[in-house]
Structures are given as structure tokens and as C-alpha cells.
Design a protein around this motif. Sequence first.
Motif, PDB file in Angstrom:
ATOM      1  N   ARG A  17      72.072  76.277  74.754  1.00  0.00           N
ATOM      2  CA  ARG A  17      70.963  75.776  73.935  1.00  0.00           C
ATOM      3  C   ARG A  17      71.424  74.632  73.040  1.00  0.00           C
ATOM      4  NH1 ARG A  17      71.198  80.831  74.766  1.00  0.00           N
ATOM      5  NH2 ARG A  17      72.478  81.303  72.956  1.00  0.00           N
ATOM      6  N   ARG A  18      72.614  74.730  72.488  1.00  0.00           N
ATOM      7  CA  ARG A  18      73.122  73.641  71.643  1.00  0.00           C
ATOM      8  C   ARG A  18      73.416  72.408  72.487  1.00  0.00           C
ATOM      9  NH1 ARG A  18      76.051  78.291  68.726  1.00  0.00           N
ATOM     10  NH2 ARG A  18      74.553  78.718  67.065  1.00  0.00           N
ATOM     11  N   SER A  19      73.964  72.620  73.662  1.00  0.00           N
ATOM     12  CA  SER A  19      74.177  71.477  74.570  1.00  0.00           C
ATOM     13  C   SER A  19      72.848  70.811  74.909  1.00  0.00           C
ATOM     14  CB  SER A  19      74.874  71.942  75.851  1.00  0.00           C
ATOM     15  OG  SER A  19      76.186  72.392  75.589  1.00  0.00           O
ATOM     16  N   TYR A  20      71.859  71.612  75.220  1.00  0.00           N
ATOM     17  CA  TYR A  20      70.540  71.082  75.582  1.00  0.00           C
ATOM     18  C   TYR A  20      69.947  70.252  74.453  1.00  0.00           C
ATOM     19  CZ  TYR A  20      65.503  71.091  76.471  1.00  0.00           C
ATOM     20  OH  TYR A  20      64.192  70.715  76.639  1.00  0.00           O
ATOM     21  N   GLN A  24      69.011  66.321  74.641  1.00  0.00           N
ATOM     22  CA  GLN A  24      67.643  65.854  74.434  1.00  0.00           C
ATOM     23  C   GLN A  24      67.566  64.808  73.325  1.00  0.00           C
ATOM     24  OE1 GLN A  24      64.711  66.784  76.322  1.00  0.00           O
ATOM     25  NE2 GLN A  24      66.499  67.240  77.577  1.00  0.00           N
ATOM     26  N   ALA A  25      68.484  64.905  72.356  1.00  0.00           N
ATOM     27  CA  ALA A  25      68.519  63.934  71.266  1.00  0.00           C
ATOM     28  C   ALA A  25      69.283  62.666  71.635  1.00  0.00           C
ATOM     29  CB  ALA A  25      69.139  64.563  70.021  1.00  0.00           C
ATOM     30  N   GLY A  26      69.868  62.631  72.824  1.00  0.00           N
ATOM     31  CA  GLY A  26      70.612  61.457  73.246  1.00  0.00           C
ATOM     32  C   GLY A  26      71.926  61.272  72.531  1.00  0.00           C
ATOM     33  N   ILE A  27      72.500  62.358  72.036  1.00  0.00           N
ATOM     34  CA  ILE A  27      73.787  62.294  71.337  1.00  0.00           C
ATOM     35  C   ILE A  27      74.885  62.665  72.331  1.00  0.00           C
ATOM     36  CG2 ILE A  27      75.179  63.228  69.457  1.00  0.00           C
ATOM     37  CD1 ILE A  27      72.568  63.824  67.972  1.00  0.00           C
ATOM     38  N   VAL A 182      69.288  69.568  64.711  1.00  0.00           N
ATOM     39  CA  VAL A 182      69.727  68.259  65.193  1.00  0.00           C
ATOM     40  C   VAL A 182      69.473  67.168  64.165  1.00  0.00           C
ATOM     41  CG1 VAL A 182      69.482  66.564  67.036  1.00  0.00           C
ATOM     42  CG2 VAL A 182      69.337  68.989  67.566  1.00  0.00           C
ATOM     43  N   ASP A 183      68.383  67.267  63.415  1.00  0.00           N
ATOM     44  CA  ASP A 183      68.096  66.243  62.412  1.00  0.00           C
ATOM     45  C   ASP A 183      69.217  66.155  61.388  1.00  0.00           C
ATOM     46  OD1 ASP A 183      67.308  68.831  61.522  1.00  0.00           O
ATOM     47  OD2 ASP A 183      66.048  67.956  59.966  1.00  0.00           O
ATOM     48  N   LEU A 184      69.670  67.316  60.905  1.00  0.00           N
ATOM     49  CA  LEU A 184      70.765  67.326  59.929  1.00  0.00           C
ATOM     50  C   LEU A 184      72.085  66.906  60.565  1.00  0.00           C
ATOM     51  CD1 LEU A 184      70.220  70.507  57.715  1.00  0.00           C
ATOM     52  CD2 LEU A 184      69.773  68.113  57.150  1.00  0.00           C
TER      53      LEU A 184
END
Length: 206
Positions: A17-20, A24-27, A182-184
Motif C-alpha cells: 500500500r505504501r509503494s502504491y 500514484q504520487a509520482g515519487i 503522502v502530502d506530508l
Amino acid sequence: MLLPPDLSLILASKSPRRSYLLEQAGIPFTIRTVEVDEVYPPETPVLEVAPYLARLKARAAAHLLTGDREVLLTADSVVILDEEIFGKPRDRDHALSTIARLSGRRHTVVTGCCLKSNRHEDVFASTAYVYMNDISPAEAEAYVDRYRPYDKAGAYAIQEWIGLAKIRRIEGTYPTIMGLPVDLVYERLLSFTTASASFPGRTSVG
């Protein structure tokens, strides 16, 4: 994303889930992991357990860093109800009893994170509140038997059936509940790269 091109983010987590979420955030990131006993002092306030464990994981994985431009990311999520932490269920009965406790109640999800390089460490956390509808014993059994949520804090995942059919409202961000704010992470990673260059050895907790 707007990260320095020579910066390498290392996700020290096996969580798909963290990888996903990062994908998805393009990081961009790579994965390197170590086994860590997720143990915290019993007197730790419940809201501080997740960031404590994220820091514990980062320090255990620090040897995975191979250069000054690499940054480790670790995270841990906990579910809290009535000042009690609900971690990953031990077995089917434990999963069912956990879901029964959460059924019809509002609970808290805290995801703690740690960014760590050879010269800098930043620990932070995000909190969200989940309002869950009633879940019958038969529904709980069907969910546990189909999804087998034994690797999930609180014995459920927001992106699965319980999240889709039994959660009426959340306060906070969906990624926090899913396991990575992800925002933080993005904001702190931008600040982290500057701080790492300017203030070697500084630790910040927020």
C-alpha cells in the motif's frame, strides 16, 4: 515531482500500500528492508506510538544508506479506540474481535513517518478519524475470510470492502488511513533536502 534529481528515496517497508501511494504520487523510490521488532515502551502515549515505531524502523535500517544523497522513508500506522492500540491481528478470532470493537464507533488512525539520511532525521505524524457503521458478525466473518487482513492495523483496510461499504465519514486524509500521508511526506521531503544541506545532524520532530 519537484525533488532534486540526484536524490534517491529508499522506502524501508514491505507494505504494498505504501509503494502504491508513492507510485500514484509520482515519487520515485526503491525498496530496501530489514526486519524490526515493533516494540515500544508501555508508557508511551498512544498518539506517539506510530512516530516512535517509524523512528525505530529508520534507525534499524540506517545501515542500508549507501550515500549522502539517499534518504530512508519508514512508516507505521496504529488504530486507536478508547485509548487502546489495535495492531495487526494475531489470527482469525483476534481479527473478528477487533472488528467487533470498531463496529459502529469512531476510531483514530495515526500514521507516523521518519525520513532519515546520514546527516539528518525528521519524524512526523498524521492523524485521521474514521466513522464506521455497524458491522454484523456474519459480515465480519465474510470480510476476514475473503481479505485475510492479518497484516493490517485494526484488522481492516480502507481500500477494501469495509472501507467501501462500512465507513460513512473520515476526518483527515485517505492516504493517512491507508498507511502513508503522502502530502506530508512530499512537503517534509522538500524541506528535508534543504535542511540536510544546511543543518547537518539536526533532528526535527513534528
